[in-house]
Design a protein around this motif. Structure first.
Motif, short mmCIF file in Angstrom:
data_model
loop_
_atom_site.label_atom_id
_atom_site.label_comp_id
_atom_site.label_asym_id
_atom_site.label_seq_id
_atom_site.Cartn_x
_atom_site.Cartn_y
_atom_site.Cartn_z
N SER A 220 -9.97 -12.07 35.24
CA SER A 220 -8.74 -11.68 36.10
C SER A 220 -7.59 -12.43 35.97
CB SER A 220 -9.41 -12.05 37.49
OG SER A 220 -9.86 -13.46 37.49
N CYS B 153 -1.09 -7.89 26.56
CA CYS B 153 -2.50 -7.93 26.43
C CYS B 153 -2.69 -9.30 26.31
CB CYS B 153 -3.19 -7.26 25.43
SG CYS B 153 -4.91 -7.32 25.11
N THR C 26 -16.41 -11.89 34.19
CA THR C 26 -15.22 -11.02 34.99
C THR C 26 -13.89 -11.64 34.78
OG1 THR C 26 -16.76 -10.45 36.94
CG2 THR C 26 -14.26 -10.43 37.18
N VAL D 192 -7.39 -8.08 29.14
CA VAL D 192 -6.85 -7.45 30.22
C VAL D 192 -5.54 -6.78 29.53
CG1 VAL D 192 -5.66 -7.31 32.61
CG2 VAL D 192 -7.55 -8.75 32.18
N ASP D 193 -5.32 -5.37 29.56
CA ASP D 193 -4.25 -4.83 29.07
C ASP D 193 -3.01 -4.95 29.68
OD1 ASP D 193 -5.20 -1.38 29.40
OD2 ASP D 193 -4.07 -2.93 30.80
N ASN E 53 -1.49 -2.91 31.45
CA ASN E 53 -1.66 -2.17 32.85
C ASN E 53 -2.34 -2.99 33.67
OD1 ASN E 53 0.28 -0.01 32.19
ND2 ASN E 53 -1.50 0.77 30.98
N GLY E 54 -3.18 -4.18 33.29
CA GLY E 54 -4.08 -4.80 34.21
C GLY E 54 -5.56 -4.34 33.97
N THR E 55 -5.84 -3.39 33.16
CA THR E 55 -7.30 -2.92 33.10
C THR E 55 -8.18 -3.65 32.14
OG1 THR E 55 -6.42 -0.68 33.09
CG2 THR E 55 -8.51 -0.96 31.99
N PRO E 56 -9.26 -4.09 32.72
CA PRO E 56 -9.99 -5.08 31.89
C PRO E 56 -10.94 -4.40 30.94
CG PRO E 56 -10.97 -4.86 34.16
CD PRO E 56 -9.64 -3.95 34.15
N SER E 57 -11.53 -5.28 29.78
CA SER E 57 -12.41 -4.35 28.78
C SER E 57 -13.34 -5.71 28.47
CB SER E 57 -11.85 -4.00 27.66
OG SER E 57 -10.86 -2.79 27.98
N ARG F 68 3.80 -8.10 30.78
CA ARG F 68 3.01 -6.93 30.40
C ARG F 68 2.63 -7.21 29.20
NH1 ARG F 68 3.20 -2.88 33.73
NH2 ARG F 68 2.82 -1.18 32.34
#
Length: 124
Positions: free
Chosen positions: A70, A33, A68, A51-52, A54-58, A31
């Motif tokens: 991943s 970044c 993309t 990807v932070d 929490n798995g959220t990409p920016s 967990r």
């Protein structure tokens, strides 16, 4: 010991695609970044995508809709699929891990704790 090992760089014509991969090891937990930066000759290193925890990409504006990011936690890898490549995407691409701020302000490199050795991407 933390290790980040990139692969997948190369040369491609404008409009083409490349996929970069980063093998990540040495972290006690997943967990964190993690992301990709790049540095063109004569320019500052800049963030591309992260990807932070929490798995959220920016994504940086310059690559939105084309790149993309991943992760594969089972394989401990971080990938960057790059489509519709442009000559201005030419740079050394670096895997980055354990960013203190995610995404980093102005996509600057100063919040990154660990770096890979880089892989070259050339778009002509």
């Amino acid at each position: 010991q933390v290790q980040l090992v990139e692969s997948g760089g190369g040369s491609v014509q404008a409009g083409g695609s490349l996929k970069l991969s980063c093998a990540v090891s040495g972290f006690r937990h997943s967990r964190i970044c993690i992301g990709w930066f790049r540095q063109a000759p004569g320019k500052e290193r800049e963030g591309v995508a992260v990807v932070d925890s929490n798995g959220t990409p920016s994504y940086a504006d310059s690559v939105k809709g084309r790149f993309t990011i991943s992760t594969d936690n089972a394989k401990n890898t971080l990938d960057l699929q790059m489509n519709s490549l442009k000559p201005e995407d030419t740079a050394m691409y670096y895997c980055a891990a354990d960013l203190l701020v995610c995404p980093p302000p102005d996509w600057g490199p100063q919040y990154t704790a660990y770096w890979g050795q880089g892989t070259q991407v050339t778009v002509s």
